[in-house]
Design a protein around this motif. Structure first.
Motif, PDB file in Angstrom:
ATOM      1  N   GLU A  56      39.016  45.796  43.145  1.00 32.86           N
ATOM      2  CA  GLU A  56      38.172  44.958  42.286  1.00 32.86           C
ATOM      3  C   GLU A  56      38.966  44.389  41.114  1.00 32.86           C
ATOM      4  OE1 GLU A  56      34.693  46.873  40.767  1.00 32.86           O
ATOM      5  OE2 GLU A  56      33.915  44.988  39.932  1.00 32.86           O
ATOM      6  N   ALA A  57      39.831  45.221  40.519  1.00 36.61           N
ATOM      7  CA  ALA A  57      40.652  44.730  39.408  1.00 36.61           C
ATOM      8  C   ALA A  57      41.545  43.581  39.877  1.00 36.61           C
ATOM      9  CB  ALA A  57      41.497  45.864  38.830  1.00 36.61           C
ATOM     10  N   ASP A  58      42.144  43.749  41.069  1.00 34.77           N
ATOM     11  CA  ASP A  58      43.009  42.693  41.600  1.00 34.77           C
ATOM     12  C   ASP A  58      42.227  41.403  41.849  1.00 34.77           C
ATOM     13  OD1 ASP A  58      45.000  44.568  41.539  1.00 34.77           O
ATOM     14  OD2 ASP A  58      45.186  44.803  43.719  1.00 34.77           O
ATOM     15  N   ALA A  59      41.068  41.558  42.520  1.00 34.20           N
ATOM     16  CA  ALA A  59      40.296  40.359  42.883  1.00 34.20           C
ATOM     17  C   ALA A  59      39.816  39.626  41.636  1.00 34.20           C
ATOM     18  CB  ALA A  59      39.110  40.747  43.773  1.00 34.20           C
ATOM     19  N   THR A  60      39.310  40.386  40.653  1.00 40.16           N
ATOM     20  CA  THR A  60      38.795  39.750  39.435  1.00 40.16           C
ATOM     21  C   THR A  60      39.923  39.089  38.647  1.00 40.16           C
ATOM     22  OG1 THR A  60      37.092  41.464  39.335  1.00 40.16           O
ATOM     23  CG2 THR A  60      37.443  40.148  37.343  1.00 40.16           C
ATOM     24  N   SER A  61      41.044  39.791  38.531  1.00 36.98           N
ATOM     25  CA  SER A  61      42.182  39.226  37.787  1.00 36.98           C
ATOM     26  C   SER A  61      42.684  37.950  38.453  1.00 36.98           C
ATOM     27  CB  SER A  61      43.312  40.251  37.704  1.00 36.98           C
ATOM     28  OG  SER A  61      42.883  41.423  37.051  1.00 36.98           O
ATOM     29  N   ASP A  62      42.838  38.020  39.778  1.00 35.32           N
ATOM     30  CA  ASP A  62      43.298  36.831  40.510  1.00 35.32           C
ATOM     31  C   ASP A  62      42.360  35.652  40.291  1.00 35.32           C
ATOM     32  OD1 ASP A  62      45.337  38.374  41.487  1.00 35.32           O
ATOM     33  OD2 ASP A  62      44.784  38.190  43.612  1.00 35.32           O
ATOM     34  N   LYS A  63      41.066  35.958  40.314  1.00 38.79           N
ATOM     35  CA  LYS A  63      40.063  34.897  40.196  1.00 38.79           C
ATOM     36  C   LYS A  63      40.140  34.245  38.812  1.00 38.79           C
ATOM     37  CE  LYS A  63      35.111  34.284  40.480  1.00 38.79           C
ATOM     38  NZ  LYS A  63      33.850  35.032  40.430  1.00 38.79           N
ATOM     39  N   ILE A  64      40.236  35.077  37.786  1.00 41.57           N
ATOM     40  CA  ILE A  64      40.320  34.545  36.420  1.00 41.57           C
ATOM     41  C   ILE A  64      41.622  33.766  36.237  1.00 41.57           C
ATOM     42  CG2 ILE A  64      40.588  35.220  33.989  1.00 41.57           C
ATOM     43  CD1 ILE A  64      38.534  37.436  34.539  1.00 41.57           C
ATOM     44  N   TYR A  65      42.699  34.293  36.801  1.00 42.04           N
ATOM     45  CA  TYR A  65      43.989  33.599  36.707  1.00 42.04           C
ATOM     46  C   TYR A  65      43.897  32.198  37.303  1.00 42.04           C
ATOM     47  CZ  TYR A  65      48.900  32.539  37.869  1.00 42.04           C
ATOM     48  OH  TYR A  65      50.130  31.941  38.005  1.00 42.04           O
ATOM     49  N   LYS A  66      43.364  32.134  38.511  1.00 37.50           N
ATOM     50  CA  LYS A  66      43.282  30.827  39.174  1.00 37.50           C
ATOM     51  C   LYS A  66      42.349  29.885  38.436  1.00 37.50           C
ATOM     52  CE  LYS A  66      44.689  32.486  43.655  1.00 37.50           C
ATOM     53  NZ  LYS A  66      44.178  33.344  44.731  1.00 37.50           N
ATOM     54  N   ALA A  67      41.230  30.431  37.931  1.00 33.51           N
ATOM     55  CA  ALA A  67      40.261  29.582  37.220  1.00 33.51           C
ATOM     56  C   ALA A  67      40.881  29.014  35.942  1.00 33.51           C
ATOM     57  CB  ALA A  67      39.001  30.386  36.902  1.00 33.51           C
ATOM     58  N   LEU A  68      41.604  29.852  35.196  1.00 35.53           N
ATOM     59  CA  LEU A  68      42.243  29.369  33.964  1.00 35.53           C
ATOM     60  C   LEU A  68      43.305  28.319  34.297  1.00 35.53           C
ATOM     61  CD1 LEU A  68      42.609  32.715  31.971  1.00 35.53           C
ATOM     62  CD2 LEU A  68      41.217  30.747  31.296  1.00 35.53           C
ATOM     63  N   GLN A  69      44.111  28.602  35.298  1.00 29.84           N
ATOM     64  CA  GLN A  69      45.125  27.631  35.712  1.00 29.84           C
ATOM     65  C   GLN A  69      44.502  26.310  36.105  1.00 29.84           C
ATOM     66  OE1 GLN A  69      47.833  29.128  38.726  1.00 29.84           O
ATOM     67  NE2 GLN A  69      49.343  29.085  37.069  1.00 29.84           N
ATOM     68  N   GLY A  70      43.405  26.412  36.851  1.00 30.02           N
ATOM     69  CA  GLY A  70      42.703  25.206  37.297  1.00 30.02           C
ATOM     70  C   GLY A  70      42.216  24.365  36.126  1.00 30.02           C
ATOM     71  N   LYS A  71      41.950  25.025  35.006  1.00 24.68           N
ATOM     72  CA  LYS A  71      41.491  24.301  33.809  1.00 24.68           C
ATOM     73  C   LYS A  71      42.665  23.877  32.925  1.00 24.68           C
ATOM     74  CE  LYS A  71      36.934  24.825  34.264  1.00 24.68           C
ATOM     75  NZ  LYS A  71      36.022  23.664  34.382  1.00 24.68           N
ATOM     76  N   GLY A  72      43.873  24.108  33.392  1.00 21.74           N
ATOM     77  CA  GLY A  72      45.037  23.664  32.619  1.00 21.74           C
ATOM     78  C   GLY A  72      45.442  24.600  31.487  1.00 21.74           C
ATOM     79  N   VAL A  73      44.927  25.833  31.503  1.00 19.32           N
ATOM     80  CA  VAL A  73      45.329  26.804  30.477  1.00 19.32           C
ATOM     81  C   VAL A  73      46.626  27.483  30.934  1.00 19.32           C
ATOM     82  CG1 VAL A  73      44.653  28.883  29.207  1.00 19.32           C
ATOM     83  CG2 VAL A  73      42.904  27.220  29.908  1.00 19.32           C
ATOM     84  N   ASP A  74      47.613  27.536  30.035  1.00 18.25           N
ATOM     85  CA  ASP A  74      48.873  28.224  30.348  1.00 18.25           C
ATOM     86  C   ASP A  74      48.669  29.729  30.306  1.00 18.25           C
ATOM     87  OD1 ASP A  74      50.652  26.191  30.828  1.00 18.25           O
ATOM     88  OD2 ASP A  74      51.403  26.096  28.774  1.00 18.25           O
ATOM     89  N   VAL A  75      48.763  30.387  31.450  1.00 18.74           N
ATOM     90  CA  VAL A  75      48.519  31.822  31.529  1.00 18.74           C
ATOM     91  C   VAL A  75      49.749  32.542  32.066  1.00 18.74           C
ATOM     92  CG1 VAL A  75      46.958  33.610  32.378  1.00 18.74           C
ATOM     93  CG2 VAL A  75      46.201  31.231  32.303  1.00 18.74           C
ATOM     94  N   LEU A  76      50.097  33.632  31.426  1.00 16.38           N
ATOM     95  CA  LEU A  76      51.088  34.547  32.005  1.00 16.38           C
ATOM     96  C   LEU A  76      50.312  35.757  32.499  1.00 16.38           C
ATOM     97  CD1 LEU A  76      54.101  35.106  32.504  1.00 16.38           C
ATOM     98  CD2 LEU A  76      54.127  36.359  30.332  1.00 16.38           C
ATOM     99  N   TYR A  77      50.388  35.996  33.805  1.00  6.30           N
ATOM    100  CA  TYR A  77      49.533  36.995  34.450  1.00  6.30           C
ATOM    101  C   TYR A  77      50.388  38.211  34.794  1.00  6.30           C
ATOM    102  CZ  TYR A  77      46.656  38.788  38.424  1.00  6.30           C
ATOM    103  OH  TYR A  77      45.934  39.556  39.305  1.00  6.30           O
ATOM    104  N   ASP A  78      50.142  39.317  34.094  1.00  4.26           N
ATOM    105  CA  ASP A  78      50.906  40.537  34.381  1.00  4.26           C
ATOM    106  C   ASP A  78      50.274  41.269  35.555  1.00  4.26           C
ATOM    107  OD1 ASP A  78      52.480  42.733  34.522  1.00  4.26           O
ATOM    108  OD2 ASP A  78      52.459  43.170  32.365  1.00  4.26           O
ATOM    109  N   ASP A  79      50.767  40.951  36.733  1.00  3.01           N
ATOM    110  CA  ASP A  79      50.247  41.522  37.986  1.00  3.01           C
ATOM    111  C   ASP A  79      51.222  42.555  38.543  1.00  3.01           C
ATOM    112  OD1 ASP A  79      52.276  39.709  38.534  1.00  3.01           O
ATOM    113  OD2 ASP A  79      51.373  38.995  40.403  1.00  3.01           O
ATOM    114  N   ARG A  80      52.123  43.072  37.681  1.00  7.22           N
ATOM    115  CA  ARG A  80      53.094  44.063  38.148  1.00  7.22           C
ATOM    116  C   ARG A  80      52.451  45.439  38.226  1.00  7.22           C
ATOM    117  NH1 ARG A  80      57.352  43.722  33.622  1.00  7.22           N
ATOM    118  NH2 ARG A  80      55.374  43.937  32.526  1.00  7.22           N
ATOM    119  N   ASN A  81      52.941  46.213  39.150  1.00  9.77           N
ATOM    120  CA  ASN A  81      52.446  47.568  39.299  1.00  9.77           C
ATOM    121  C   ASN A  81      53.189  48.481  38.330  1.00  9.77           C
ATOM    122  OD1 ASN A  81      51.251  49.867  40.132  1.00  9.77           O
ATOM    123  ND2 ASN A  81      51.927  49.747  42.274  1.00  9.77           N
ATOM    124  N   GLN A  82      52.730  48.499  37.102  1.00  4.22           N
ATOM    125  CA  GLN A  82      53.372  49.278  36.036  1.00  4.22           C
ATOM    126  C   GLN A  82      52.287  49.936  35.197  1.00  4.22           C
ATOM    127  OE1 GLN A  82      56.239  47.396  33.586  1.00  4.22           O
ATOM    128  NE2 GLN A  82      57.684  47.081  35.262  1.00  4.22           N
TER     129      GLN A  82
END
Lengths: 441, 441
Positions: A361-387
């Motif tokens: 769920e965390a992955d799906a929600t994060s991915d969704k928000i990332y794509k939505a922000l990108q789609g709106k032209g917001v510069d996002v750095l998405y920390d999707d590393r397993n750390q």
């Protein structure tokens, strides 16, 4: 940008060679890497900040009517011999011989070259006024380069050059750049106090430096506390309105301010009440000069006037240290955890942290928000590393993006994410379906 | 931009030093000025074209997943000694000593430096694949610089460097750049034929050059006429789809094409029917290399693999001559009157000519159209100078903007302006109230 596919080599420990905070933070945040004494590579996040600053500088030059060109980094020594500066400049000038044994040099500045270009391209008084600028890498072979990009040898500078028929018209050109500099620094989130300054190897009578206050500054500065109360916002101005432009300059030069080279203690005491006398150290981020015919005379830069007689042009030059500003902004804006970028120059606007990579769920929600922000032209750095979350929080604070969005299983159960303001530290729970709207107004 | 306030020093006569059409036209149109052998200043219109090409190159690199950085122009000699190229490179490398007598050089390319940067910033197999690129000025001290920006000494190059765990993955990185180059050149309005090529001082086994055809090209080229019928449009592609990317590469490499260095007359005859054999001369505008561990081995660029063992990375490098492309596009697109810019890189989209400056109605109408077009974000160069119509028409044809709008008293009486297409020469009368809509869709 997904951090798992990016290149941001963050250092865990403070690098030994860094004496000042901006240098330390730029190295730790993986923004730059040293290649030689006073010479740096700009890694992806550093490059983004550099480009954003460059673009703001460019927009304000264009707005003030300056026209962009680009001169080569290497110059022939010939023009410098004509102006008499080839020998004056000393060892700071990097001298080079090409394979034909011709004398070349890596340009530390461009007064000679631009004057020669302008001379060869004009004919009559109708061809002035003009202001030509470029944003190009320069080299000054400092004895002791230090403080990272603040005092490098290879550095990016915007330098503009004005050409006018009369000294009076030249003063207006000078004033326009003065105002453009106030606007530029204001947009960068800086208060850069204009101060009377020495003209050094550029020459001329009239000169102002723009300095931001920082303990690590190379100059002592003395100024009136009233500067703090002035209007530093990027005010609108009609650059063709000579009186309006002059008025801004008068306002910002009516109060006492000087670097140590020009400081006059008696005048300071007579003009500024004791309780308003401020002194400290400053970093020069801009320097403007009016030097009349110092270069146009030896280089023959003249036009035919309206009466048919030859007129030697009146000139000034106007520099902004673009790469130095990256460090200067950090000196002015950081805390114990790292950099705090002003929004206008941040490498990304938002950092999105998935604290539980691998959780569906965390992955799906994060991915969704990332794509939505990108789609709106917001510069996002998405920390999707397993750390671990702690390392991710620390890295995000270190690199100093204005906003953080934190996604984790606990919040997801309640349908919320945490939004953190890097500058104030304020945290807020925001409903997941409100997040994107929050960053797109 | 009003031409009366611009800097575009058009030459009436052909400059003697220019041997080829692009060099002649760039000088005549006031786009560049020579500063030293093989070294040019970019004047305002030239600079605009250079920046537009740079931006298209950048967008296509980003789209293919490459990440932008910026390395300094000067490099320390140390890394080049490690790779063994310091001595190999010969006199084309501009060697410099700084004030501390350290050996420096003006970078002709960046394999060593980027490999060292990448090495120091990565740890495990999770940190690859990556492709890092920069767009920076290079210097190669050619014995005989010529043809203007086509064969300069100081030139702007985009160079990308890929890092992969295996040769197979490296091939995909190579293929992605191959496709990105096809897209880039297509957007620039060029057919740049990929050809098998020599690897020269970069090294490696696999290499393609991209060449545009022009009589003044430095290489002899031999290729199958079928290339003309291929789909050269900037096709969409999913760069993560390994098979789809490979298919494009296969299509463009299945037909015979080779530069003279790699040409095999027997193979040419056996693979291409006589009537489809084309030969001529070409200008190299891009060159891609796959060289495996040639640099990562001596420079120790390795990561820990999934099994805990060290793996030396596999690399390629990918160059585009950004400044050379300005000349290359002109070689491919001009006529007897001057340059014909493809819309994507034209310095301005429209030239607005007021043929009767001083006539109240012509001035008012031209000003109004100028402001309206600017307000809609159309790049307009407005010739508002008080000069004869003939000189204005000639200058506008020379500089080659895609469209011209011509305003004069005769047309104004009928409520029309003339719109001219520079490429086709087609002229059309357009009602004044339709002009702005015509250029804003």
């Amino acid at each position: 940008m997904r951090l798992s596919q990016y290149f941001m080599p963050v250092l865990r420990d403070d690098p030994k060679e860094a004496e000042i905070v901006s240098h330390r933070l730029m190295l730790r945040a993986g923004m730059i890497r040293q290649e030689a004494a006073g010479s740096y590579s700009w890694l992806p996040t550093g490059f983004r900040v550099l480009k954003k600053i460059e673009q703001i500088v460019r927009e304000e030059q264009d707005r003030a009517g300056a026209i962009e060109v680009l001169m080569p980094t290497l110059q022939s020594a010939d023009l410098w011999r004509k102006s008499g500066r080839y020998d004056d400049y000393g060892k700071e000038m990097l001298r080079i011989k090409d394979r034909q044994d011709r004398d070349m040099l890596f340009g530390p500045t461009n007064e000679e070259m631009i004057t020669d270009i302008f001379r060869s391209g004009i004919q009559s008084y109708k061809d002035v006024p003009r202001n030509l600028y470029h944003i190009q890498w320069k080299f000054r072979d400092e004895v002791r380069p230090r403080f990272g990009v603040m005092r490098g040898r290879e550095f990016l500078m915007k330098d503009a050059y004005s050409f006018d028929l009369t000294a009076e018209a030249g003063q207006h050109s000078y004033n326009k750049m003065f105002v453009a500099y106030l606007r530029t620094f204001a947009r960068l989130g800086l208060k850069a106090v204009p101060m009377r300054a020495d003209t050094g190897p550029i020459g001329g009578d009239s000169s102002h430096e723009f300095l931001i206050l920082a303990e690590t500054g190379e100059s002592g500065v003395f100024f009136d506390r009233d500067f703090h109360d002035m209007d530093w916002s990027a005010f609108d101005i009609d650059y063709d309105d000579v009186a309006a432009v002059e008025k801004v300059v008068t306002t910002f030069t009516s109060k006492y301010s000087a670097t140590d080279e020009k400081h006059d203690a008696v005048e300071f005491d007579s003009r500024v009440p004791k309780d308003k006398q401020l002194s400290g150290r400053g970093i020069e981020v801009g320097h403007i000069f009016f030097f009349g015919d110092k270069y146009s005379k030896p280089l023959g830069c003249e036009v035919q006037g309206a009466d048919g007689k030859k007129v030697t042009l009146q000139s000034g030059s106007y520099g902004i240290g673009v790469s130095r500003l990256v460090g200067g902004i950090i000196e002015a804006s950081h805390d114990k955890d790292g950099i705090i970028w002003p929004e206008a120059v941040a490498p990304f606007h938002v950092g999105l942290i998935n604290i539980k990579v691998g959780d569906a769920e965390a992955d799906a929600t994060s991915d969704k928000i990332y794509k939505a922000l990108q789609g709106k032209g917001v510069d996002v750095l998405y920390d999707d590393r397993n750390q671990p979350g702690g390392a991710k929080f620390a890295a995000m604070d270190l690199i100093g993006l204005p906003w953080q969005i934190i996604i984790g299983p606990r919040g997801l159960k309640e349908g919320i994410a945490e939004v953190k303001n890097r500058k104030t530290g304020a945290r807020e729970n925001v409903a997941l379906d409100q997040i994107v709207g929050r960053f797109t107004k």
